[in-house]
Design an enzyme around this catalytic site. Structure first.
Site, PDB file in Angstrom:
ATOM      1  N   ASP A 180       0.850  -1.094  -0.661  1.00  0.00           N
ATOM      2  CA  ASP A 180      -0.119  -0.249  -0.116  1.00  0.00           C
ATOM      3  C   ASP A 180       0.731   1.568   0.144  1.00  0.00           C
ATOM      4  O   ASP A 180       2.156   1.268   0.331  1.00  0.00           O
ATOM      5  CB  ASP A 180      -1.077   0.200   1.102  1.00  0.00           C
ATOM      6  CG  ASP A 180      -2.236  -1.379   1.370  1.00  0.00           C
ATOM      7  OD1 ASP A 180      -2.494  -1.605   0.200  1.00  0.00           O
ATOM      8  OD2 ASP A 180      -2.316  -1.677   2.191  1.00  0.00           O
TER       9      ASP A 180
ATOM     10  N   TYR B  19       6.650  -9.942   6.713  1.00  0.00           N
ATOM     11  CA  TYR B  19       6.749  -8.488   6.776  1.00  0.00           C
ATOM     12  C   TYR B  19       7.257  -8.033   7.841  1.00  0.00           C
ATOM     13  O   TYR B  19       7.478  -9.460   9.432  1.00  0.00           O
ATOM     14  CB  TYR B  19       5.180  -7.866   6.819  1.00  0.00           C
ATOM     15  CG  TYR B  19       4.857  -7.851   5.606  1.00  0.00           C
ATOM     16  CD1 TYR B  19       5.159  -6.853   4.952  1.00  0.00           C
ATOM     17  CD2 TYR B  19       4.057  -8.558   4.795  1.00  0.00           C
ATOM     18  CE1 TYR B  19       4.566  -6.490   3.287  1.00  0.00           C
ATOM     19  CE2 TYR B  19       3.922  -8.677   3.534  1.00  0.00           C
ATOM     20  CZ  TYR B  19       3.539  -7.749   2.824  1.00  0.00           C
ATOM     21  OH  TYR B  19       3.257  -7.260   1.289  1.00  0.00           O
TER      22      TYR B  19
END
Length: 310
Positions: free
Chosen positions: A63, A128
């Site tokens: 994002d 992540y």
């Protein structure tokens, strides 16, 4: 005409970008998109003067504002003489362009991969990292909601000023969230995702308390900031074959809320047992993008049957 597929390992700071994936749609004529990671890499690849219009395929659609320490993408390049582009030259040329244009993207490695290879579909896992910087409110002698952060950490981690953070219960919550579950509750609402498969396996969630690196600027006598040892850095690593829209940020947000006593272990279990956007605890606020980093995209060794690399 020689057709070769190149796999690029890339790193970037996402603050100035609208995300990884191209936002400007292609028409009959090419339209550059410098506002995204994909668009910027495509612009840089044209500096190699390929005879095709290089279209980059990202392995992960991070994002707006999300960073990457080691992500991947692939691209096909056609050269007029049918020869390959030396992978080392691709790396050097692209990084030279990014440096000259002051673009926070770097190519870490370039490899030639089989023509059937796809950087997204061949990925077997993604890892992540979410970085948290915790300061004790009573030691700083400031209000808990003060937006106080050292300049070198600005937009690189989430700063929390609090006197309440229980790492033991945070780790207990992480164990509950690991494994095979329906994570629909942890998926932020997004158009087109209503029919998405939401059963996933989180291989692990690791919560590590890290020491501050001890930047020398803190020894400068004119700096009125508190000593760096007043801060606690917490790195949260999450590994899975794939993630839902904003799943990582909402997962870490749940663990932070748990550690601060805003929710309980039972609340986390309920969000897993009743998978629905309506099961999301309103006490939890989705964490911002600037603390999130894509660390690694993993592939099976046999899929990386390279014959030229740096």
């Amino acid at each position: 005409m020689g057709v070769y597929r190149y796999l690029l390992n890339i790193a970037y700071i996402g603050k100035q970008f609208r995300g990884a994936q191209r936002q400007v749609k292609r028409g009959t004529t090419r339209v550059d998109d410098p506002s995204t990671i994909q668009g910027r890499i495509e612009i840089a690849l044209n500096k190699l003067n390929p005879i095709n219009d290089p279209i980059v395929y990202m392995s992960s659609r991070t994002d707006s504002g999300v960073h990457a320490l080691n992500s991947t993408c692939h691209v096909d390049l056609y050269r007029e003489n049918g020869m390959i582009y030396d992978p080392c030259s691709v790396t050097i040329c692209l990084n030279k362009y990014f440096g000259k244009e002051d673009v926070p993207i770097r190519i870490l490695r370039t490899r030639i991969v089989p023509e059937s290879f796809n950087s997204r579909h061949n990925a077997i896992s993604r890892t992540y990292l979410y970085r948290l910087m915790i300061a004790k409110a009573n030691k700083l002698n400031v209000a808990p909601n003060l937006n106080y952060i050292p300049i070198e950490e600005l937009n690189r981690c989430l700063f929390i000023c609090t006197d309440t953070l229980d790492l033991n219960i945070m780790n207990e919550g992480a164990r509950v969230l690991e494994g095979y579950h329906d994570y629909r509750t942890f998926m932020s609402k997004h158009s087109g995702h209503e029919e998405k498969i939401t059963r996933k396996t989180i291989e692990y969630i690791k919560i590590l308390q890290m020491p501050h690196p001890g930047y020398s600027i803190y020894s400068w006598p004119l700096v009125a900031e508190p000593e760096f040892n007043e801060y606690i850095f917490i790195d949260v690593y999450i590994k899975s074959s794939g993630f839902l829209y904003k799943q990582v940020r909402r997962t870490v947000a749940s663990l932070v809320a748990l550690a601060q006593g805003k929710i309980t272990i039972r609340d986390i279990k309920l969000m897993l047992e009743v998978p629905s956007l309506h099961s999301w605890c309103p006490q939890i606020k989705t964490l911002p993008a600037h603390g999130l980093y894509l660390c690694e995209v993993e592939y099976a060794r046999e899929d990386l049957d390279t014959f030229w690399e740096v």
